[in-house]
Design an enzyme around this catalytic site. Structure first.
Site, PDB file in Angstrom:
ATOM      1  N   SER A 296      20.050   4.513-103.626  1.00 14.02           N
ATOM      2  CA  SER A 296      20.423   3.152-104.030  1.00 14.02           C
ATOM      3  C   SER A 296      19.577   2.803-105.255  1.00 14.02           C
ATOM      4  CB  SER A 296      20.212   2.158-102.888  1.00 14.02           C
ATOM      5  OG  SER A 296      18.862   1.931-102.621  1.00 14.02           O
TER       6      SER A 296
ATOM      7  N   HIS B 277      21.782   4.392 -96.902  1.00 15.27           N
ATOM      8  CA  HIS B 277      21.014   5.455 -96.252  1.00 15.27           C
ATOM      9  C   HIS B 277      21.549   5.846 -94.880  1.00 15.27           C
ATOM     10  CE1 HIS B 277      17.339   4.113 -98.835  1.00 15.27           C
ATOM     11  NE2 HIS B 277      18.254   4.737 -99.536  1.00 15.27           N
TER      12      HIS B 277
ATOM     13  N   GLN C 255      19.638  -2.369 -95.866  1.00 14.15           N
ATOM     14  CA  GLN C 255      19.258  -0.960 -95.949  1.00 14.15           C
ATOM     15  C   GLN C 255      18.052  -0.573 -95.071  1.00 14.15           C
ATOM     16  OE1 GLN C 255      19.376   1.082 -99.976  1.00 14.15           O
ATOM     17  NE2 GLN C 255      17.177   0.982 -99.703  1.00 14.15           N
ATOM     18  N   GLU C 256      17.013  -1.427 -95.070  1.00 15.52           N
ATOM     19  CA  GLU C 256      15.771  -1.002 -94.415  1.00 15.52           C
ATOM     20  C   GLU C 256      15.160  -2.101 -93.549  1.00 15.52           C
ATOM     21  OE1 GLU C 256      13.123   0.521 -97.477  1.00 15.52           O
ATOM     22  OE2 GLU C 256      14.806   1.522 -98.455  1.00 15.52           O
TER      23      GLU C 256
ATOM     24  N   GLU D  50      16.069   8.055 -94.193  1.00 18.64           N
ATOM     25  CA  GLU D  50      14.616   7.869 -94.245  1.00 18.64           C
ATOM     26  C   GLU D  50      13.976   8.005 -92.862  1.00 18.64           C
ATOM     27  OE1 GLU D  50      13.699   4.349 -96.541  1.00 18.64           O
ATOM     28  OE2 GLU D  50      14.362   5.337 -98.383  1.00 18.64           O
TER      29      GLU D  50
ATOM     30  N   ASP E  91      14.212  -4.464 -96.528  1.00 24.78           N
ATOM     31  CA  ASP E  91      14.767  -4.204 -97.863  1.00 24.78           C
ATOM     32  C   ASP E  91      16.286  -4.237 -97.734  1.00 24.78           C
ATOM     33  OD1 ASP E  91      15.640  -3.399-100.313  1.00 24.78           O
ATOM     34  OD2 ASP E  91      14.718  -1.408-100.271  1.00 24.78           O
TER      35      ASP E  91
ATOM     36  N   GLU F 234      12.366  -7.256 -99.764  1.00 25.14           N
ATOM     37  CA  GLU F 234      12.552  -6.516-101.030  1.00 25.14           C
ATOM     38  C   GLU F 234      14.022  -6.577-101.432  1.00 25.14           C
ATOM     39  OE1 GLU F 234      11.130  -2.482-100.703  1.00 25.14           O
ATOM     40  OE2 GLU F 234      12.662  -1.782-102.107  1.00 25.14           O
TER      41      GLU F 234
ATOM     42  N   ASP G 102      12.678  -4.409-106.787  1.00 24.84           N
ATOM     43  CA  ASP G 102      12.804  -2.942-106.872  1.00 24.84           C
ATOM     44  C   ASP G 102      13.847  -2.605-107.937  1.00 24.84           C
ATOM     45  OD1 ASP G 102      13.277  -0.238-106.492  1.00 24.84           O
ATOM     46  OD2 ASP G 102      14.100  -0.422-104.489  1.00 24.84           O
TER      47      ASP G 102
ATOM     48  N   LYS H 200       7.745   3.033-107.863  1.00 25.72           N
ATOM     49  CA  LYS H 200       8.299   4.365-107.613  1.00 25.72           C
ATOM     50  C   LYS H 200       8.137   5.187-108.888  1.00 25.72           C
ATOM     51  CE  LYS H 200      12.204   2.934-104.663  1.00 25.72           C
ATOM     52  NZ  LYS H 200      13.574   2.352-104.772  1.00 25.72           N
TER      53      LYS H 200
ATOM     54  N   HIS I 279       8.204   5.740-101.525  1.00 28.90           N
ATOM     55  CA  HIS I 279       8.932   7.015-101.579  1.00 28.90           C
ATOM     56  C   HIS I 279      10.345   6.770-102.110  1.00 28.90           C
ATOM     57  CE1 HIS I 279      11.040   6.293 -97.451  1.00 28.90           C
ATOM     58  NE2 HIS I 279      10.912   5.184 -98.160  1.00 28.90           N
TER      59      HIS I 279
ATOM     60  N   SER J 206      14.625   7.800-101.031  1.00 27.93           N
ATOM     61  CA  SER J 206      15.363   8.252 -99.847  1.00 27.93           C
ATOM     62  C   SER J 206      15.535   9.770 -99.849  1.00 27.93           C
ATOM     63  CB  SER J 206      16.705   7.536 -99.752  1.00 27.93           C
ATOM     64  OG  SER J 206      17.405   7.620-100.967  1.00 27.93           O
TER      65      SER J 206
ATOM     66  N   LYS K  68       5.299   2.298 -98.499  1.00 29.95           N
ATOM     67  CA  LYS K  68       6.436   2.554 -97.612  1.00 29.95           C
ATOM     68  C   LYS K  68       6.896   3.991 -97.815  1.00 29.95           C
ATOM     69  CE  LYS K  68      10.654   1.044-100.047  1.00 29.95           C
ATOM     70  NZ  LYS K  68      11.937   0.357 -99.910  1.00 29.95           N
TER      71      LYS K  68
END
Ligand code: PGA
Ligand code: ZN
Length: 427
Positions: free
Chosen positions: A43, A157, A165-166, A207, A245, A287, A314, A339, A367, A369, A390
């Protein structure tokens, strides 16, 4: 800083955790060798540095990286071995200049980053210090970060019906790294039991988090809260907090609305949904709550929640010092995700962290994905003292590689403090 005369450089094509090609790079300095492997996102923000792929449909569906490998083994090797380098900053600037494009398109940001990371390790070795100790930014000492374990995966993911997503758990009040990682693993196990009891799948997303057929983000948050309690931890700032996130660019519609579990929201309605979530659950960090190009939505979110919740940029900031500085001027977010491969060199990554500090923005090291066993980001999080990392679930080899590296550093250096170094108390 000790200057380094490299004597060799060699890349090859390897696989990432999704089974897609990426690069591994080995640098040599006489008998010394250092290596690095490059991560890859799914993403991605539109303004990320260019990840160069072959585009040859007969290999890996076009995702091969033989061109980038060849560039490392020819052009970049000639540059690297041409002379002694006084600093990594000098080498990174030379690679950027050799590339000559704004987004590292010609050589490939993946090629450049692999060299930059392997070279950083060589500078650390030449200085006879661990990588984390070498990766410093001005004004902040090293510290052990709060791990943010992504235990429920959705969005790009997982490809379930979950649009966010997270869903992460963050043991903000743990006393040590070992205690934090134990909490993460115990809550992950409790979540697995809970999902199995309720008849959900315990299959994993990219992840390492579970990817059940849950569609409402609030239901996912309930599951996290329950798992934290089942594992015997207090939920919230005095125990284990939650971070999300949503990766909102992924569920933004062409008409500018946001589609979340079948409900169409305006930007303001989505902001209000977050406000309610923060009321109902111990969510301390959000996020990419808004899409990367929704500037007014981002500003509204920041105005509503910026004084009590960490709001991390992000896709909009893409680890770019200039984008973060512009965001700060516009009152967008109050933290940045960091990142390495979004910007393309270690030096520019450290620059982005410095800019965050100048503007009072927090930083979370991250990190991608698509990962490898390379644990560079664990050292980056410790050395820069940013207080948060993360790296996915406490499961799957490419994720635990980072957490295990934290455990090793903590065991060898008990003098390093653990924790966020700032107040995570929710408003
Ligand atoms: P990505 O996701 O690595 O697939 O881009 C991570 C994130 O959005 O933070
Ligand atoms: Zn993100």
């Amino acid at each position: 800083m000790t200057s380094v005369q490299f004597t060799g450089l060699q890349a090859c094509e390897i696989l990432d955790s999704r089974g897609r090609p990426t690069l591994s790079v080995t640098a040599a300095c006489g008998p010394r060798h250092t290596a690095a492997a490059v991560p890859s996102g799914a993403s991605t923000g539109r303004s990320e540095a260019h990840e160069r792929r072959d585009g040859d449909p007969s290999r890996y569906g076009g995702a091969g990286v033989l061109g980038a490998v060849d560039t490392v083994n020819s052009e970049l090797r000639r540059l690297l071995c041409r002379r002694a380098w006084a600093s990594l900053a000098e080498l990174d600037a030379a690679m950027v200049e050799l590339d000559g494009t704004a987004d590292r398109r010609r050589l490939g940001a993946n090629a450049i980053l692999g060299v930059s990371m392997a070279a950083a390790r060589m500078f650390a070795e030449a200085g006879e210090v661990p990588l984390w100790s070498w990766l410093r930014v001005t004004g902040t000492g090293p510290r052990m970060p709060v791990p943010h374990f992504n235990v429920l995966n959705g969005g790009a993911h997982a490809h379930t019906g979950l649009d966010f997503q997270e869903f992460m758990i963050a043991p903000v009040a743990a006393a040590t790294t070992a205690a934090a990682i134990r909490a993460g693993a115990e809550i992950y196990a409790a979540l697995r039991t809970l999902l199995a009891e309720r008849g959900h799948s315990v299959g994993l997303g990219d992840e390492g988090g579970f990817a059940p057929e849950v569609t409402r983000p609030e239901d996912a948050l309930h599951l996290l809260l329950r798992a934290i309690e089942d594992a015997g931890y207090p939920a919230g700032p005095d125990g284990v907090a939650i971070a999300i996130d949503p990766a909102a660019s992924q569920f933004r519609q062409p008409d500018g609305s946001y589609l979340v579990n079948g409900h169409r929201h305006s930007s303001s309605e989505l902001v209000q949904r977050y406000v309610q979530m923060v009321r109902d659950f111990p969510v301390w960090s959000i996020e990419d709550g808004m899409a990367e190009d929704d500037l007014s939505g981002w500003r509204e979110l920041t105005a509503e929640l910026g004084d009590r919740v960490q709001l991390v940029g992000d896709d909009n900031f893409v680890t770019s010092a200039s984008r973060i500085a512009r965001g700060a001027k516009l009152s967008v977010a109050n933290a940045a995700l960091i990142k390495l491969n979004q910007i393309g060199t270690v030096t520019e990554t450290l620059d982005a962290i410095e800019i965050c500090r100048e503007h009072g923005y927090r930083q979370m090291i991250s990190h991608r994905s698509g990962e490898t066993a390379d644990a560079f980001i664990a050292d980056l999080a410790v050395g820069t003292g940013c207080g948060q990392l993360k790296a996915g679930a406490p499961a799957r080899g490419e994720r635990v590689a980072k957490y295990n590296r934290l455990l090793e550093i903590a065991a060898r250096h008990p003098e390093l403090p653990y924790g966020a170094a700032f107040d995570v108390r929710l408003g």
